[in-house]
Motif scaffolding. Sequence first.
Motif, PDB file in Angstrom:
ATOM      1  N   GLY A 337       8.462   4.266 -10.539  1.00 34.55           N
ATOM      2  CA  GLY A 337       9.632   3.410 -10.335  1.00 34.55           C
ATOM      3  C   GLY A 337       9.981   3.232  -8.877  1.00 34.55           C
ATOM      4  O   GLY A 337      11.157   3.145  -8.506  1.00 34.55           O
ATOM      5  N   ILE A 338       8.964   3.149  -8.011  1.00 33.96           N
ATOM      6  CA  ILE A 338       9.164   3.076  -6.564  1.00 33.96           C
ATOM      7  C   ILE A 338       8.791   1.684  -6.067  1.00 33.96           C
ATOM      8  O   ILE A 338       7.732   1.149  -6.404  1.00 33.96           O
ATOM      9  N   SER A 339       9.636   1.122  -5.241  1.00 35.24           N
ATOM     10  CA  SER A 339       9.294  -0.121  -4.553  1.00 35.24           C
ATOM     11  C   SER A 339       9.031   0.199  -3.090  1.00 35.24           C
ATOM     12  O   SER A 339       9.616   1.124  -2.527  1.00 35.24           O
ATOM     13  N   TYR A 340       8.132  -0.554  -2.470  1.00 35.04           N
ATOM     14  CA  TYR A 340       7.844  -0.329  -1.062  1.00 35.04           C
ATOM     15  C   TYR A 340       8.427  -1.472  -0.241  1.00 35.04           C
ATOM     16  O   TYR A 340       8.728  -2.551  -0.760  1.00 35.04           O
ATOM     17  N   GLU A 341       8.586  -1.231   1.052  1.00 32.20           N
ATOM     18  CA  GLU A 341       9.187  -2.214   1.945  1.00 32.20           C
ATOM     19  C   GLU A 341       8.132  -3.092   2.614  1.00 32.20           C
ATOM     20  O   GLU A 341       8.276  -4.312   2.666  1.00 32.20           O
ATOM     21  N   HIS A 342       7.084  -2.456   3.151  1.00 37.34           N
ATOM     22  CA  HIS A 342       6.032  -3.192   3.856  1.00 37.34           C
ATOM     23  C   HIS A 342       4.720  -2.458   3.658  1.00 37.34           C
ATOM     24  O   HIS A 342       4.685  -1.257   3.388  1.00 37.34           O
ATOM     25  N   MET A 343       3.597  -3.194   3.850  1.00 35.24           N
ATOM     26  CA  MET A 343       2.286  -2.585   3.689  1.00 35.24           C
ATOM     27  C   MET A 343       1.297  -3.175   4.700  1.00 35.24           C
ATOM     28  O   MET A 343       0.382  -3.907   4.347  1.00 35.24           O
ATOM     29  N   PRO A 344       1.465  -2.882   5.994  1.00 41.26           N
ATOM     30  CA  PRO A 344       0.468  -3.339   6.969  1.00 41.26           C
ATOM     31  C   PRO A 344      -0.843  -2.588   6.778  1.00 41.26           C
ATOM     32  O   PRO A 344      -0.856  -1.408   6.406  1.00 41.26           O
ATOM     33  N   SER A 345      -1.959  -3.267   7.031  1.00 38.17           N
ATOM     34  CA  SER A 345      -3.262  -2.656   6.740  1.00 38.17           C
ATOM     35  C   SER A 345      -4.284  -2.996   7.814  1.00 38.17           C
ATOM     36  O   SER A 345      -4.130  -3.948   8.581  1.00 38.17           O
ATOM     37  N   GLY A 346      -5.351  -2.187   7.847  1.00 37.21           N
ATOM     38  CA  GLY A 346      -6.504  -2.428   8.698  1.00 37.21           C
ATOM     39  C   GLY A 346      -7.757  -2.390   7.847  1.00 37.21           C
ATOM     40  O   GLY A 346      -7.699  -2.422   6.613  1.00 37.21           O
ATOM     41  N   ILE A 347      -8.917  -2.289   8.487  1.00 38.36           N
ATOM     42  CA  ILE A 347     -10.176  -2.289   7.740  1.00 38.36           C
ATOM     43  C   ILE A 347     -10.295  -1.036   6.883  1.00 38.36           C
ATOM     44  O   ILE A 347     -10.658  -1.105   5.703  1.00 38.36           O
ATOM     45  N   ASP A 348      -9.966   0.100   7.459  1.00 41.82           N
ATOM     46  CA  ASP A 348     -10.099   1.371   6.748  1.00 41.82           C
ATOM     47  C   ASP A 348      -8.760   2.081   6.573  1.00 41.82           C
ATOM     48  O   ASP A 348      -8.726   3.238   6.153  1.00 41.82           O
ATOM     49  N   ASP A 349      -7.669   1.420   6.899  1.00 45.34           N
ATOM     50  CA  ASP A 349      -6.361   2.075   6.931  1.00 45.34           C
ATOM     51  C   ASP A 349      -5.319   1.247   6.193  1.00 45.34           C
ATOM     52  O   ASP A 349      -5.382   0.011   6.138  1.00 45.34           O
ATOM     53  N   LEU A 350      -4.346   1.977   5.671  1.00 49.07           N
ATOM     54  CA  LEU A 350      -3.233   1.337   4.971  1.00 49.07           C
ATOM     55  C   LEU A 350      -1.978   2.160   5.238  1.00 49.07           C
ATOM     56  O   LEU A 350      -1.997   3.389   5.097  1.00 49.07           O
ATOM     57  N   THR A 351      -0.909   1.508   5.637  1.00 52.03           N
ATOM     58  CA  THR A 351       0.384   2.180   5.828  1.00 52.03           C
ATOM     59  C   THR A 351       1.390   1.546   4.886  1.00 52.03           C
ATOM     60  O   THR A 351       1.541   0.320   4.868  1.00 52.03           O
ATOM     61  N   ILE A 352       2.052   2.361   4.086  1.00 49.39           N
ATOM     62  CA  ILE A 352       3.068   1.853   3.172  1.00 49.39           C
ATOM     63  C   ILE A 352       4.407   2.408   3.637  1.00 49.39           C
ATOM     64  O   ILE A 352       4.569   3.622   3.785  1.00 49.39           O
ATOM     65  N   ILE A 353       5.356   1.516   3.861  1.00 47.21           N
ATOM     66  CA  ILE A 353       6.661   1.901   4.387  1.00 47.21           C
ATOM     67  C   ILE A 353       7.687   1.862   3.265  1.00 47.21           C
ATOM     68  O   ILE A 353       7.762   0.890   2.512  1.00 47.21           O
ATOM     69  N   PHE A 354       8.486   2.926   3.173  1.00 49.77           N
ATOM     70  CA  PHE A 354       9.474   3.077   2.099  1.00 49.77           C
ATOM     71  C   PHE A 354      10.877   3.228   2.690  1.00 49.77           C
ATOM     72  O   PHE A 354      11.044   3.694   3.808  1.00 49.77           O
ATOM     73  N   ASP A 355      11.851   2.859   1.881  1.00 51.06           N
ATOM     74  CA  ASP A 355      13.244   3.177   2.177  1.00 51.06           C
ATOM     75  C   ASP A 355      13.470   4.615   1.736  1.00 51.06           C
ATOM     76  O   ASP A 355      13.499   4.918   0.545  1.00 51.06           O
ATOM     77  N   PRO A 362      10.859  16.067  -4.367  1.00 51.00           N
ATOM     78  CA  PRO A 362       9.947  16.233  -5.509  1.00 51.00           C
ATOM     79  C   PRO A 362       9.161  14.966  -5.824  1.00 51.00           C
ATOM     80  O   PRO A 362       7.964  15.040  -6.153  1.00 51.00           O
ATOM     81  N   THR A 363       9.793  13.811  -5.718  1.00 53.42           N
ATOM     82  CA  THR A 363       9.105  12.554  -5.994  1.00 53.42           C
ATOM     83  C   THR A 363       8.015  12.302  -4.963  1.00 53.42           C
ATOM     84  O   THR A 363       6.891  11.885  -5.308  1.00 53.42           O
ATOM     85  N   ILE A 364       8.313  12.571  -3.697  1.00 53.22           N
ATOM     86  CA  ILE A 364       7.324  12.365  -2.638  1.00 53.22           C
ATOM     87  C   ILE A 364       6.108  13.268  -2.853  1.00 53.22           C
ATOM     88  O   ILE A 364       4.958  12.829  -2.753  1.00 53.22           O
ATOM     89  N   ASN A 365       6.361  14.537  -3.172  1.00 51.68           N
ATOM     90  CA  ASN A 365       5.249  15.476  -3.386  1.00 51.68           C
ATOM     91  C   ASN A 365       4.394  15.061  -4.579  1.00 51.68           C
ATOM     92  O   ASN A 365       3.152  15.090  -4.511  1.00 51.68           O
ATOM     93  N   ALA A 366       5.031  14.674  -5.665  1.00 47.22           N
ATOM     94  CA  ALA A 366       4.285  14.258  -6.862  1.00 47.22           C
ATOM     95  C   ALA A 366       3.508  12.975  -6.595  1.00 47.22           C
ATOM     96  O   ALA A 366       2.354  12.828  -7.033  1.00 47.22           O
ATOM     97  N   LEU A 367       4.118  12.051  -5.863  1.00 46.03           N
ATOM     98  CA  LEU A 367       3.456  10.785  -5.541  1.00 46.03           C
ATOM     99  C   LEU A 367       2.209  11.021  -4.696  1.00 46.03           C
ATOM    100  O   LEU A 367       1.123  10.493  -5.009  1.00 46.03           O
ATOM    101  N   CYS A 368       2.324  11.832  -3.659  1.00 49.91           N
ATOM    102  CA  CYS A 368       1.172  12.107  -2.795  1.00 49.91           C
ATOM    103  C   CYS A 368       0.063  12.824  -3.555  1.00 49.91           C
ATOM    104  O   CYS A 368      -1.129  12.538  -3.356  1.00 49.91           O
ATOM    105  N   HIS A 369       0.458  13.740  -4.444  1.00 46.55           N
ATOM    106  CA  HIS A 369      -0.544  14.462  -5.241  1.00 46.55           C
ATOM    107  C   HIS A 369      -1.324  13.498  -6.136  1.00 46.55           C
ATOM    108  O   HIS A 369      -2.566  13.567  -6.207  1.00 46.55           O
ATOM    109  N   GLU A 370      -0.621  12.587  -6.794  1.00 44.73           N
ATOM    110  CA  GLU A 370      -1.317  11.661  -7.698  1.00 44.73           C
ATOM    111  C   GLU A 370      -2.208  10.697  -6.920  1.00 44.73           C
ATOM    112  O   GLU A 370      -3.303  10.349  -7.384  1.00 44.73           O
ATOM    113  N   ILE A 371      -1.772  10.272  -5.747  1.00 48.51           N
ATOM    114  CA  ILE A 371      -2.604   9.375  -4.939  1.00 48.51           C
ATOM    115  C   ILE A 371      -3.881  10.088  -4.509  1.00 48.51           C
ATOM    116  O   ILE A 371      -4.980   9.516  -4.552  1.00 48.51           O
ATOM    117  N   ARG A 372      -3.768  11.358  -4.114  1.00 50.14           N
ATOM    118  CA  ARG A 372      -4.967  12.125  -3.745  1.00 50.14           C
ATOM    119  C   ARG A 372      -5.923  12.264  -4.924  1.00 50.14           C
ATOM    120  O   ARG A 372      -7.143  12.110  -4.781  1.00 50.14           O
TER     121      ARG A 372
END
Length: 455
Positions: A337-355, A362-372
């Motif tokens: 249930g997370i929305s992101y603000e911006h997602m600038p990207s490069g060839i091998d890189d991606l940055t997702i910006i959140f409010d 706890p949400t941040i830790n769980a989110l990073c774990h699932e992405i890994r």
Amino acid sequence: MKVVKFGGSSLATGEQFDKVVNIIAADPERQVIVTSAPGKRSQGDAKVTDLLIHYAQQIQQHQDATTTAVQITARYQEISAFFDLPPETMVLISHKLGALATTPFADADHLMAAFKAHGELLNAILLAAVLTHQGIPAKFMDPKDAGFLVGGEPNNADVLPATYLNLSHVSLTGPRIIFPGFFGYSPSGDIYTFTRGGSDITGAILSRGFKADLYENFTDVDAIYTVDPRIVAHPAVISKMSYREMRELSYAGFSVFQDEAIIPAVQGQVPVNVKNTNNPTAPGTLIVPEQFLFNPANPITGIACSARFSALYLHRYLLNKEVGFTLKLLEIFQRYGISYEHMPSGIDDLTIIFDQSKLDAPTINALCHEIRQTLKPDYLEWIDDYAIIMVVGEGIAHTVDTMGRVIDSLTQHDIAIQMINQGASRISIMIGTQRKDAAAAVRHIYDTFFVKSEV
């Protein structure tokens, strides 16, 4: 015809009411007046809305709310006494306030919305009485009588399209119309309030619905400034700006408007004039559709910054060639249930910006774990130390050196840029920095475009 909205500080005392009366009397085009609830009279004072929230909580908990009701009534009585109004107005206000305590509501949310709305409602009744007593014919208009319909939730309302049709049938001839801000009525007849900036929203809706020539929004500042005066002392005033410039700057911290408050005026193409109740002859800032703008001498209209952001940085070799990577990432966001603000990207890189205000640890830790686990990036980092600076101006799209001047103003002062992005509209440049550098970055950009340019 003008729709005019006055903020809480403009309607906090009898002395402030007197200024409002003079402003209304000075221009017969000011036909529709939108009220806020009385704000703070001084540092440490309570807003009437806050008192009403406390009143509602006491009623919900079956506590004695007599003292709170007396406090609220006293705020309106103080203003009434300043103008020596006949007693009928305060009798009506006291009756409406007392009736809240015995009115049955569907649930706690409906009760809270109704209590909060009475700050504006009672102030509109009072202002109409004051104007009439001062020889300026005025009438209170209940949003229900105007067909001001809203949907959504009791404390998070959205205007319904039928409202605009209903407003088109309201006669604007005769006495000035005094309209309470902040709330409307659901189709079933319940009071629903808007979120933060609610009276601004009401003013914008009425401006569109009544096809106003101008929406005047009176606050306690002379104008909108190019930058936060807490960062740069005595900054330049913005005399004219576009709607989309206002939106971009509001997003990154400009606090004159809640950033979505004037959207109905935007949709109705009604210019908005921000003015000061305490200095009404100052021209203020005019917010206009893009096509009404002159060619600005300075490509930059304003600079804003906010430290409320965090970022997720991902690196994966050949990311640009992997079909579906971003889709999988977005599906993870959806599950949380997370929305992101911006997602600038490069060839091998991606940055997702959140409010950051919408996330917890706890949400941040769980989110990073699932992405890994799911995407197996070569490198993943969560960055809390993140600020965003917005450099905004319609003129940016028509100049070729603005980006370079912005970058130079930072690199020459050893400020590291973590991210830079220019939107498709080409009227804004977004810069990511460390939080400790944000204020200095704003000052250096301001000096480049507003100080050195004047030398």
